[in-house]
Write a protein that holds these residues in place. Structure first.
Motif, short mmCIF file in Angstrom:
data_model
loop_
_atom_site.label_atom_id
_atom_site.label_comp_id
_atom_site.label_asym_id
_atom_site.label_seq_id
_atom_site.Cartn_x
_atom_site.Cartn_y
_atom_site.Cartn_z
N GLY A 30 0.81 -1.21 0.00
CA GLY A 30 0.00 0.00 0.00
C GLY A 30 0.85 1.26 0.00
O GLY A 30 0.56 2.22 -0.74
N VAL A 31 1.91 1.27 0.81
CA VAL A 31 2.82 2.42 0.83
C VAL A 31 3.53 2.56 -0.50
O VAL A 31 3.72 3.67 -1.02
N MET A 32 3.93 1.43 -1.10
CA MET A 32 4.60 1.48 -2.41
C MET A 32 3.69 2.11 -3.46
O MET A 32 4.11 2.99 -4.22
N ILE A 33 2.44 1.66 -3.51
CA ILE A 33 1.50 2.20 -4.49
C ILE A 33 1.27 3.68 -4.24
O ILE A 33 1.23 4.49 -5.19
N ALA A 34 1.12 4.07 -2.97
CA ALA A 34 0.89 5.47 -2.65
C ALA A 34 2.07 6.35 -3.06
O ALA A 34 1.88 7.46 -3.59
N LEU A 35 3.29 5.86 -2.84
CA LEU A 35 4.48 6.63 -3.22
C LEU A 35 4.58 6.78 -4.73
O LEU A 35 4.83 7.88 -5.25
N MET A 36 4.38 5.69 -5.44
CA MET A 36 4.51 5.74 -6.90
C MET A 36 3.43 6.61 -7.53
O MET A 36 3.71 7.43 -8.42
N LEU A 37 2.20 6.45 -7.08
CA LEU A 37 1.11 7.27 -7.61
C LEU A 37 1.25 8.72 -7.18
O LEU A 37 1.13 9.65 -8.00
#
Length: 262
Positions: A30-37
């Motif tokens: 979830g953190v990875m997706i939030a950072l990339m987006l």
């Protein structure tokens, strides 16, 4: 009750159940997706709202997602380490190897489940970011090869980097220690190169820059050799380099699992 011999598919089903049922997987991805987006789209919004000249080529536009992917790679490495090292910390590895005595099969199942999960999520996220950036920047889509590398290529690279982290976790068997080693692998070459001022160290400095993970990751967003220099890996070469390193590390992890006690 009828019985049958266990196979790799059973181990994959078991590892998938474990990976999706723990909270660390959801939070890390979830953190990875939030950072990339967040980083990718916010950068495009800021540039579009500024007085900077408009971006008219795919290479410059897709490069806006680089920093989000670089930050997301930290999450991928963390999850790769925790996929196996956390079982040693909790003692769950004893139960896993009792249910499946073939240690190579266990590691193979973990690698397959982890690689597919990270690749699919990263590919969907990078494609979303690229499409959003194209819409925000109003840049025409022309180079399909560059788009393919900036989405599928980056996803393959991050998933393979996660497998390298998993191998390090299997070798060290300690979550914090393995994560620290992987952060050092990413950042240490750049830090060392920045402090090599002597002319006699110029070749070593350039090599550290060119083959550092951030620079190799940036190659997927450009037709040149990346952000650090005009030479070094190009095209798909960073992926082949990482695949060789990961294969060696995974072989070492398999050897360690076979020879060491749990």
């Amino acid at each position: 009750m009828p019985a049958r011999r266990a196979h790799l598919g059973d181990a994959i089903a078991s590892e998938w159940t474990k990976l999706r049922s723990v909270r660390s997987t959801m939070w890390t991805l979830g953190v990875m997706i939030a950072l990339m987006l967040g980083v990718g789209i916010l950068t495009a919004v800021v540039i579009a709202a500024s007085d900077a000249p408009p971006i008219t080529d795919d290479e410059s536009m897709l490069a806006l997602g680089f920093f989000g992917v670089l930050l997301g790679s930290m999450c991928v490495m963390t999850l790769g380490v925790m996929t196996i090292a956390s079982e040693y910390g909790t003692g769950m590895i004893r139960t896993t190897l009792t249910a499946c005595p073939s240690r190579v099969r266990v590691l193979t199942a973990k690698a397959i489940v982890f690689f597919v999960l990270v690749f699919v999520i990263t590919a969907l996220t990078t494609m979303t970011v690229a499409a959003a950036q194209a819409a925000i920047m109003d840049a025409p889509s022309q180079d399909g090869g560059l788009w393919f590398r900036a989405t599928v290529g980056v996803s393959l690279y991050l998933a393979t980097l996660g497998l390298l982290a998993m191998a390090v976790g299997a070798l060290i068997r300690h979550s914090a220690g393995a994560i620290t080693v992987m952060i050092g692998v990413v950042l240490l070459p750049l830090v060392l190169a920045m402090f090599m001022f002597a002319d006699s160290l110029s070749s070593l400095r350039d090599g550290l820059f060119e083959y550092s993970i951030p620079n190799q990751l940036s190659v997927f967003y450009t037709d040149s050799a990346g952000i650090a220099s005009s030479s070094g890996p190009r095209g798909w070469e960073p992926l082949w380099i990482l695949l060789v390193v990961t294969a060696v590390a995974m072989a070492g992890a398999c050897f360690a699992l076979e020879k060491r006690d749990v």
